[in-house]
Design an enzyme around this catalytic site. Structure first.
Site, mmCIF file in Angstrom:
data_model
loop_
_atom_site.group_PDB
_atom_site.id
_atom_site.type_symbol
_atom_site.label_atom_id
_atom_site.label_comp_id
_atom_site.label_asym_id
_atom_site.label_seq_id
_atom_site.Cartn_x
_atom_site.Cartn_y
_atom_site.Cartn_z
ATOM 1 C CG HIS A 7 -10.493 -13.141 2.987
ATOM 2 N ND1 HIS A 7 -10.435 -13.085 1.712
ATOM 3 C CD2 HIS A 7 -10.258 -11.943 2.717
ATOM 4 C CE1 HIS A 7 -9.977 -12.235 0.868
ATOM 5 N NE2 HIS A 7 -9.591 -11.333 2.048
ATOM 6 C CG HIS A 82 -9.175 -6.221 3.391
ATOM 7 N ND1 HIS A 82 -7.620 -6.491 3.990
ATOM 8 C CD2 HIS A 82 -9.101 -7.707 2.711
ATOM 9 C CE1 HIS A 82 -7.694 -7.781 3.073
ATOM 10 N NE2 HIS A 82 -8.512 -8.603 2.690
ATOM 11 C CD GLU A 131 -8.820 -9.167 -1.690
ATOM 12 O OE1 GLU A 131 -9.381 -9.266 -0.581
ATOM 13 O OE2 GLU A 131 -8.162 -10.031 -1.668
HETATM 14 CO CO CO Z 1 -8.123 -10.333 1.303
#
Ligand code: CO
Length: 141
Positions: A7, A82, A131
């Site tokens: 994502h 992110h 991440e």
């Molecule tokens: Co995230």
């Protein structure tokens, strides 16, 4: 080695308003957006917009000490925060990052998808906060 893009995280001042934008402007169906959840330990409320090939993670500050509060002070309308890549084993990934001299932010902890995550400092990746997330065992999001 990183796997698929899971994502893209977008910090927003209001998740509900952001959900409306994805529905009104981009034609996302209401049932393609998850209910809003909370992770008090990480200081965020979150929801996912499901796309055919990935997800947008909407994150909104939760509490006075939210780690995304400062980001929103610099970017009041919100902004891309992110990117999240999947890895097979978060502890192996953490060790590999550290061995290569990267700055890993915090210990592995449970993220919004219920699997272990870490963050890698933006200075290590061309200014992008990364991440890393352990791939869900079911293979689902
Ligand atoms: Co995230």
């Amino acid at each position: 080695m990183i796997g698929r893009l899971n994502h893209i995280g977008v910090a927003v001042p209001s998740i509900e308003a952001a959900k409306q934008t994805y529905m009104d402007l981009y034609g996302i169906a209401a049932d393609a957006i998850t209910a809003t959840g909370e992770m008090p330990a990480q200081g965020v409320r979150f929801a996912f917009v499901n796309l055919p090939n990935s997800q947008i993670e909407l994150i909104e500050p939760l509490g006075e000490t939210s780690p995304i509060q400062k980001f929103l002070e610099r970017n009041p309308a919100g902004g891309q925060h992110h990117v999240c890549f999947e890895v097979e084993d978060i502890h192996a990934a953490r060790d590999a990052m550290a061995a290569k001299g990267a700055t890993v932010l915090g210990e592995p902890r449970i993220g919004a998808h219920g699997t272990l995550i870490i963050f890698v400092h933006p200075k290590n990746s061309n200014g992008v906060l990364v991440e890393l997330m352990e791939t869900p065992k079911s293979g689902a999001h």
